[in-house]
Design a protein around this motif. Sequence first.
Motif, PDB file in Angstrom:
ATOM      1  N   ASP A 119     -34.809 -26.703  -7.981  1.00  0.00           N
ATOM      2  CA  ASP A 119     -34.175 -25.420  -7.734  1.00  0.00           C
ATOM      3  C   ASP A 119     -32.986 -25.338  -8.673  1.00  0.00           C
ATOM      4  N   SER A 120     -32.805 -24.169  -9.285  1.00  0.00           N
ATOM      5  CA  SER A 120     -31.784 -24.060 -10.328  1.00  0.00           C
ATOM      6  C   SER A 120     -30.359 -24.210  -9.796  1.00  0.00           C
ATOM      7  N   HIS A 121     -30.163 -24.045  -8.479  1.00  0.00           N
ATOM      8  CA  HIS A 121     -28.797 -24.186  -7.948  1.00  0.00           C
ATOM      9  C   HIS A 121     -28.478 -25.590  -7.440  1.00  0.00           C
ATOM     10  N   SER A 533     -34.255 -18.901 -12.319  1.00  0.00           N
ATOM     11  CA  SER A 533     -34.759 -19.934 -11.423  1.00  0.00           C
ATOM     12  C   SER A 533     -35.512 -21.042 -12.156  1.00  0.00           C
ATOM     13  N   SER A 534     -35.742 -22.113 -11.415  1.00  0.00           N
ATOM     14  CA  SER A 534     -36.434 -23.277 -11.976  1.00  0.00           C
ATOM     15  C   SER A 534     -37.941 -23.194 -11.761  1.00  0.00           C
ATOM     16  N   ARG A 535     -38.422 -22.103 -11.138  1.00  0.00           N
ATOM     17  CA  ARG A 535     -39.823 -22.072 -10.710  1.00  0.00           C
ATOM     18  C   ARG A 535     -40.771 -22.349 -11.876  1.00  0.00           C
ATOM     19  N   GLU A 536     -41.435 -23.503 -11.833  1.00  0.00           N
ATOM     20  CA  GLU A 536     -42.371 -23.874 -12.891  1.00  0.00           C
ATOM     21  C   GLU A 536     -43.605 -22.975 -12.848  1.00  0.00           C
TER      22      GLU A 536
HETATM   23  C1  MIC Z   1     -33.927 -18.568  -6.888  1.00  0.00           C
HETATM   24  O1  MIC Z   1     -32.766 -18.493  -6.483  1.00  0.00           O
HETATM   25  O2  MIC Z   1     -34.390 -17.854  -7.785  1.00  0.00           O
HETATM   26  C2  MIC Z   1     -34.825 -19.626  -6.286  1.00  0.00           C
HETATM   27  C3  MIC Z   1     -35.859 -18.934  -5.512  1.00  0.00           C
HETATM   28  O3  MIC Z   1     -34.091 -20.457  -5.427  1.00  0.00           O
HETATM   29  C4  MIC Z   1     -35.422 -20.458  -7.429  1.00  0.00           C
HETATM   30  C5  MIC Z   1     -36.464 -21.394  -7.015  1.00  0.00           C
HETATM   31  C6  MIC Z   1     -37.809 -20.773  -6.810  1.00  0.00           C
HETATM   32  O4  MIC Z   1     -38.170 -19.828  -7.496  1.00  0.00           O
HETATM   33  O5  MIC Z   1     -38.508 -21.280  -5.943  1.00  0.00           O
HETATM   34  C7  MIC Z   1     -34.381 -21.241  -8.238  1.00  0.00           C
HETATM   35  O6  MIC Z   1     -33.237 -20.890  -8.281  1.00  0.00           O
HETATM   36  O7  MIC Z   1     -34.756 -22.212  -8.922  1.00  0.00           O
END
Ligand code: MIC
Length: 650
Positions: A119-121, A533-536
Amino acid sequence: MTGSVTETILREHLIEGELTPGSEIAIRIDHTLTQDATGTLAYLQFEALGLERVRNELAVSYIDHNMLQTGFENADDHRFLQSTAARFGAHFSRPGNGICHQVHLERFAAPGKTLLGSDSHTPTAGGMGMLAIGAGGLDIAMAMAGEPFILEMPTVVAVRLHGALMPMVSAKDIILELLRRLSVRGGRGRIFEYIGPGVDGLSVPERATITNMGAELGATTSIFPSDEQTRRYLRAQGRELTWRRLLADAAGSYAEELAIDLTTLGPLVALPHSPDHVVPITGVVGTPIQQVAIGSCTNSSYRDLLIAAKILEGHSIDPSVSLVVSPGSRQAFLMAEREGVIETFVRAGARILESACGPCIGMGQAPASGSASLRSFNRNFSGRSGTADAGVYLASPEVCAASALSGRISDPRDLERIPEVRAIPAAYQIDDSQILAPAPTSDVAIVRGPNIAPLPTFGPLPATVAGPLLKKLGDDISTDDILPAGAEILPFRSNIPVLARFTFKRLDPSFATRAAAQSGSFIVAGRNYGQGSSREHAAMVLRYLGVQVVIAESFARIHAANLVNFGIVPLTFDDPRDLQLLQEGDTLAIEDIAGALAVESVPIRLEVSRLERPVLLRHQLTERQIAILQAGGLLNRARRADRSKAAALA
Ligand code: MIC
Ligand code: SF4
């Protein structure tokens, strides 16, 4: 940067490389965290690595994103994750226990350790003096397998804080000030380390607000020292033994330095639709708002709830406003309940939500059409709230509470009564009953409902990549643009074939159908492609739809790594003006792409059907990344490496 906190931690964890900015380093990862929206894939990938148990010091699997159960999908995911945590040796934070970053800070984070989170945070834990980095789920799976995390050594930037915050000005305003100065691109390749006399007055939850939202700068991470404030917080969490002093050496010099005088800082607001559209509150006072939301991993600690409640105490919110409050953790919820904070909210007219991401990720509470929503959150990308034409403003809990009372953006310094919350409680309420320890053995069945689809498999990089330019995009395209979240789409995070149908849904609803009909296709974009976001999944769905190359002026760090992990080649322009030459529908080709990647000094030739000359491209890939791309992705490569290891041992 001799003697910085960053360098101390990196030295203690360095496995390979030198701490010279720009060079590749491998570091040991102590803690990992996953959340449910990224965790299902992370655990499917961990499973594919064929290991019995996680090998890092502590792995925690959180449920906090996919909490609305409008169908069986999210509940299936929760059950799957509970069983994988037990099976593979991770702790499991049950739904309702809170947002991963808030809970990790409270119950697990430790100064001087490293944390990698899907998760990016994840940098939130930097508020505790931990080196905490966000990455794609596959990188977390590798870290859980005991592999080092590989990154480009960032430049360490000192942020020197002077003075002290004035009443009604808070940590959120410090990070908004940095966003105002540096923009969403300003942190690329950087770690922000906070130093100076102004640091002493900030409690750990306040520091965590700053390191959390450092993600919006595009930074690798942000970090505070571990000092008496850190010790006080850990003591209040019943974890003082975890404390360790970690201060920058007085002689520490940094590659860059910024200074903020906290005394002169006023409340700031980020305007729609980017966290760096920051203005002083005085410029927007009086703007009508229809929704106020207090919560998210940025501003939902007990401290944030308390200050907001003190502002609302004895008043009712304006009838034009819907106020929603989501405590960041069960601990913050219990504290707020015990101290009468929840009652104050309810009496003022607030709606109390569960401890989860909720409205921040469009899981409910979408604002009304064309309305304005003021939120204590960290992201306000267009459409992320779930309402395409709503405008989201970002500000501190103080600004949110004061504005909920008037129905307009209001300066909390103008309130008749100015409350203050500076100190943290001497003891937080501790109850870890909703964090399940892993099963003692791996003799646990994994529960897979119909929503858990098998991982797609991808072939190696073809000799020649040729296909249409499917999409041409502008600057700062976020992963929310590439693959939106929200209540409709998030339930399919563990089902790539279904999820892929939503690719670029908001920008280009026919994209997925067009892409699926082609192979070897290309995408072109401007600066900072893949921010947020980190969503792969945002890389995986493109690969699933046949995209093989993304050409951009520049890439956001996590997304660039995710592209490589799934076998999509990220390339940049030799001359950025050439972006203008390319048009959607052009047929593009790169011959012998593997050979072209191997020779770094010579630009790569992109043949364009309509143009007489090729467009020249560059790459910033390391040999390791090129090998991953050739294998068709990191999972293929890791399995291949495993097979050769096994053969060598046989
Ligand atoms: C976000 O704040 O965009 C999320 C949802 O927490 C993402 C992770 C995700 O897309 O599942 C993030 O920040 O990495
Ligand atoms: Fe959850 Fe929002 Fe934080 Fe992402 S930014 S982890 S969605 S609260």
